[in-house]
Design a protein around this motif. Structure first.
Motif, PDB file in Angstrom:
ATOM      1  N   ARG A  50     -21.061  -4.892 -43.571  1.00  0.00           N
ATOM      2  CA  ARG A  50     -22.577  -5.059 -43.856  1.00  0.00           C
ATOM      3  C   ARG A  50     -22.952  -4.163 -42.460  1.00  0.00           C
ATOM      4  O   ARG A  50     -24.646  -4.971 -43.259  1.00  0.00           O
ATOM      5  CB  ARG A  50     -22.368  -6.575 -42.930  1.00  0.00           C
TER       6      ARG A  50
ATOM      7  N   ARG B  27     -29.412  -5.096 -39.446  1.00  0.00           N
ATOM      8  CA  ARG B  27     -30.013  -6.137 -39.567  1.00  0.00           C
ATOM      9  C   ARG B  27     -31.055  -7.235 -38.847  1.00  0.00           C
ATOM     10  O   ARG B  27     -31.520  -7.626 -38.129  1.00  0.00           O
ATOM     11  CB  ARG B  27     -29.146  -7.251 -39.878  1.00  0.00           C
ATOM     12  N   GLU B  28     -30.447  -6.152 -36.892  1.00  0.00           N
ATOM     13  CA  GLU B  28     -30.941  -6.584 -35.908  1.00  0.00           C
ATOM     14  C   GLU B  28     -32.597  -5.853 -35.770  1.00  0.00           C
ATOM     15  O   GLU B  28     -32.328  -4.713 -35.827  1.00  0.00           O
ATOM     16  CB  GLU B  28     -29.747  -5.883 -34.676  1.00  0.00           C
ATOM     17  N   PRO B  29     -32.421  -6.970 -34.703  1.00  0.00           N
ATOM     18  CA  PRO B  29     -34.422  -5.915 -34.777  1.00  0.00           C
ATOM     19  C   PRO B  29     -34.581  -5.555 -34.172  1.00  0.00           C
ATOM     20  O   PRO B  29     -34.119  -5.419 -32.752  1.00  0.00           O
ATOM     21  CB  PRO B  29     -35.834  -7.439 -35.332  1.00  0.00           C
TER      22      PRO B  29
ATOM     23  N   ASP C 284     -13.835  -8.937 -36.756  1.00  0.00           N
ATOM     24  CA  ASP C 284     -15.728  -8.837 -36.684  1.00  0.00           C
ATOM     25  C   ASP C 284     -15.499  -7.408 -36.608  1.00  0.00           C
ATOM     26  O   ASP C 284     -16.591  -6.912 -37.265  1.00  0.00           O
ATOM     27  CB  ASP C 284     -15.624  -9.177 -35.531  1.00  0.00           C
TER      28      ASP C 284
ATOM     29  N   LEU D   7     -15.798  -6.574 -40.194  1.00  0.00           N
ATOM     30  CA  LEU D   7     -16.968  -7.325 -40.836  1.00  0.00           C
ATOM     31  C   LEU D   7     -18.509  -6.453 -40.212  1.00  0.00           C
ATOM     32  O   LEU D   7     -18.998  -5.756 -41.059  1.00  0.00           O
ATOM     33  CB  LEU D   7     -17.778  -8.745 -40.342  1.00  0.00           C
TER      34      LEU D   7
ATOM     35  N   ARG E 198     -35.702  -7.251 -43.866  1.00  0.00           N
ATOM     36  CA  ARG E 198     -34.337  -8.498 -44.258  1.00  0.00           C
ATOM     37  C   ARG E 198     -34.312  -8.857 -45.169  1.00  0.00           C
ATOM     38  O   ARG E 198     -35.907  -9.049 -45.633  1.00  0.00           O
ATOM     39  CB  ARG E 198     -34.690  -8.949 -43.329  1.00  0.00           C
TER      40      ARG E 198
ATOM     41  N   ASP F 241     -24.736  -4.062 -39.876  1.00  0.00           N
ATOM     42  CA  ASP F 241     -25.644  -5.491 -39.241  1.00  0.00           C
ATOM     43  C   ASP F 241     -26.284  -4.686 -38.166  1.00  0.00           C
ATOM     44  O   ASP F 241     -27.344  -4.859 -37.840  1.00  0.00           O
ATOM     45  CB  ASP F 241     -24.971  -6.844 -39.122  1.00  0.00           C
TER      46      ASP F 241
END
Lengths: 242, 459
Positions: free
Chosen positions: B297, B302-304, B290, B293, B457, B299
């Motif tokens: 990415r 990407r999380e609002p 994790d 990853l 996104r 991320d």
């Protein structure tokens, strides 16, 4: 209205043969009847032939997208869906829940937790079918709080997210669903874990104590979740479902 | 992370360029006008070769005539721009100071015959209505003594039309200057605006190649080429990242499937102690995977973002560690709402706490807020991080050279890199300092409500 007691009937859709078979035997040993499907095509055929109480759906299948299939199922059927996913991206969880899944687990999951979640989902559906207030609800409101059952989050009236662990969320959901009546420790425990608490099991007290820290004005003088002398808890506020 | 754009330079350069251009054109125009005016001066008024001759002739004739002849003479010579008058006596009034702009006096002295030298005796010359812009006087006054006490007054005036034309020229010059300034601003804007866009796009591409919008390919040829090259670069970068992320996701998916089988099989292992150890190993492999990853990415973007109470979030992390038997303590307010990405912040602060426990034995976590800035300090009692390594510990796959006290499982070395990327994604940062009395304090700070607008996104 008396039907012979029968085991909940599940359909597991997963494209990994080993996982599918292992899940089949594990769930079979834990009180479920299980059908197995390797992909969406096979799943559709089995669904046409038999009725199921719950679908366990892998998110990424060889012959299609689990989320798309989930949405398709939601339009035509009421059976609960539990998603399994080999993807850990938080976005996938949100997509799965918004696609209509009732719960979502990331692989590799703890098998006991899967069983507990399956039981919780089935119980929710049963109580809804029995005319409980919970039918078709998405969230619970109480005392200025909103508990989103799909996204598994707790927010204040002003929208501020108050982070809950999975265990805290489950305890709060169990209590709020049984608002204004005394819930015994055993009841909560079997709801959460599908078993009775061990003698030394202190985890429930810990969960409740951490929950109170978050939702009570004064955690030492709880007003929302009260401890009952006879051994149990009382969720004092009325709960509104939405 | 995106450094501040050097934005203030752009309009200033633009203004300077426009002003330089206007100044340049103004100088050229001025040179032209001066040339014009000097030529006018040569041809006009006093220096016209005929004017001193005319004045001389009139003065000589007046000195030799009288009565009706003089009247006729006056009629003959008077005309537009040339006025002759005979005054009965030298005027009493004080005259303007002698000023011979066009050297009329010198010329008259040359032209008037010596026998008429008395005409030059009291000669007074001055100019009137000379203006700053006028390039020479508008009127030439000549006053000369005639025999018998009379005085001859000759006024030569510049043509009124000429002056007006000159004024128009000056006004035109001003107008042209303003017009030029406007045109220059518009023209330069056309060159500079796309450059600004390209700079902003480069920042966006650097921050998030996958989500940065494509640059419009417009403007002059070279700028279009730059924009299209930037777009191709972005596509290649995004493709590279996509491939890397897909590869990692593929590996992750396969490993997760295998571990799922293993996890299910472990349920049949009779020895609970052995089962517990295997489960812990599986959990550890998943954590490693994790981390990679997460880092790959990024991320966090990407999380609002949402309004989230940071106090219970941080307290939970401490209590989780404490429940695992670690020495983690929390001090801070009961509630501290901020705008942020809850999962990402949980990961970032969790990494700081894990690091403190792994390398420093304890994690004493303090949360406070001051003037819109939120601080989470994680203090340990480890051996500290040498100053020279305080930057390199943030590099991916790097670990501080110090030994872990417990010789536990190896760490990936992404924790701090991920934490810093997440904090910077919130407009904050992480600082490392020595702790008085030994140990390290790692402080994450972020603006309570300063998170950048969420990136869109990809569809």
């Amino acid at each position: 209205m008396t039907s012979p007691p029968r085991l909940p009937h599940l359909l597991v859709v997963d494209d990994d043969a080993e996982v599918r078979d292992l899940l089949g035997s594990y769930l079979g040993e834990h009180g479920f009847t299980v059908d197995l499907a390797a992909g969406l095509g096979e799943a559709r055929r089995i669904m046409a032939a038999r009725r199921h109480d719950l679908f366990i759906l892998d998110l990424s299948l060889l012959d299609g997208d689990g989320v798309v299939f989930c949405r398709e199922l939601r339009r035509t059927r009421n059976e609960p869906i539990v998603m399994l996913s080999g993807r850990s991206d938080p976005i996938d969880r949100i997509l799965g829940i918004e696609g209509g899944a009732d719960d979502y687990l990331t692989k590799p999951f703890h098998p006991r937790e899967l069983v507990a979640r399956l039981r919780a989902v089935l119980r929710r559906v049963e109580s809804a079918a029995a005319g409980g207030t919970a039918a078709g609800r998405r969230a619970l409101r109480f005392a200025g709080w909103r508990l989103d059952l799909l996204r598994r989050e707790l927010r204040r009236a002003d929208g501020t997210l108050v982070p809950l662990s999975d265990a805290e969320f489950d305890v709060l959901a169990v209590l709020a669903e049984r608002a204004q009546r005394v819930v015994s420790r055993d009841e909560i425990f079997s709801e959460l874990h599908g078993r009775r608490p061990d003698a030394e099991d202190r985890s429930l007290d810990l969960r409740i104590s951490r929950l109170r820290h978050k939702i009570e004005a004064d955690p030492r003088q709880p007003r929302l979740v009260k401890t009952v002398r006879t051994g149990g808890f009382l969720f004092t506020e009325p709960v509104e479902a939405e | 992370m995106s450094a501040a754009l050097p934005a203030p330079h752009r309009p200033r350069t633009l203004l300077w360029l426009a002003l330089a251009l206007v100044l340049f054109v103004y100088l050229i125009q001025s040179a032209a006008v001066w040339t014009f005016a000097l030529r006018r001066g040569e041809e006009g008024l006093g220096t016209r070769a005929v004017i001193p001759d005319q004045i001389a002739a009139v003065l000589v004739a007046l000195s030799e005539t009288g009565g009706p002849e003089r009247t006729l003479l006056l009629r003959a010579v008077n005309g537009p721009g040339f006025h002759v008058k005979v005054l009965p006596s030298w005027p009493d009034a004080e005259l303007p100071p002698y000023s011979d702009w066009y050297f009329i006096g010198t010329n008259l002295a040359r032209i008037i015959p010596p026998e008429k030298a008395e005409l030059l005796a009291g000669l007074h010359i001055w100019n009137e209505r000379a203006s700053g812009l006028g390039f020479g006087p508008a009127e030439l006054w000549v006053l000369a003594r005639l025999p018998g006490g009379e005085a001859a007054q000759i006024v030569v005036s510049d043509s009124v039309v000429g002056r007006t034309a000159l004024l128009w020229t000056v006004a035109g010059l001003g107008g042209a200057g303003v017009l030029l300034l406007v045109l220059a601003m518009i023209g330069l804007q056309r060159v500079f605006a796309p450059l600004g866009e390209i700079a902003a796009a480069a920042e966006r591409i650097g921050a998030a190649p996958e989500t940065a919008p494509t640059l419009p390919e417009r403007g002059i040829g070279e700028l279009r080429a730059v924009a299209s090259a930037m777009n191709r670069m972005q596509q290649r970068l995004a493709q590279f990242i996509r491939e890397r992320t897909n590869m990692l996701a593929g590996i992750s998916h396969d490993v997760r499937t295998l571990l799922t089988r293993l996890r299910l099989r472990l349920e049949y292992l009779p020895d609970p102690a052995m089962r517990g150890k295997c489960v812990a190993d599986i959990d550890y492999v998943i954590r490693l995977l994790d981390q990679h990853l997460d880092f790959a990415r990024a991320d966090a973007a990407r999380e609002p973002p949402t309004r989230v109470d940071l106090a219970p979030l941080v307290r939970d992390l401490c209590e989780d560690a404490a429940e695992r038997g670690e020495a983690a303590r929390f001090a801070g307010p009961e509630s501290l709402p901020i705008e942020g990405r809850p999962d990402a912040l949980k990961r970032a602060i969790g990494n700081l706490i894990d690091n403190a426990i792994a390398y420093g034995g304890t994690a004493e976590v303090t949360l406070d807020a001051e003037a819109g800035l939120v601080r989470v300090s994680v203090a340990d009692r480890g051996q500290g991080i040498p100053v020279a390594e305080r930057e390199t510990v943030f590099e991916p796959f790097r670990r501080a050279t110090l030994e872990r006290p417990d010789g536990a499982a190896p760490r990936v070395g992404l924790g701090l890199a991920i934490a810093r990327a997440i904090l910077r994604g919130h407009g904050g940062d992480i600082a490392i300092a020595d702790r008085p009395g030994g140990g390290t304090i790692v402080t994450a700070s972020l603006p309570a409500f300063g998170i950048a607008a969420p990136l869109e996104r990809p569809a």
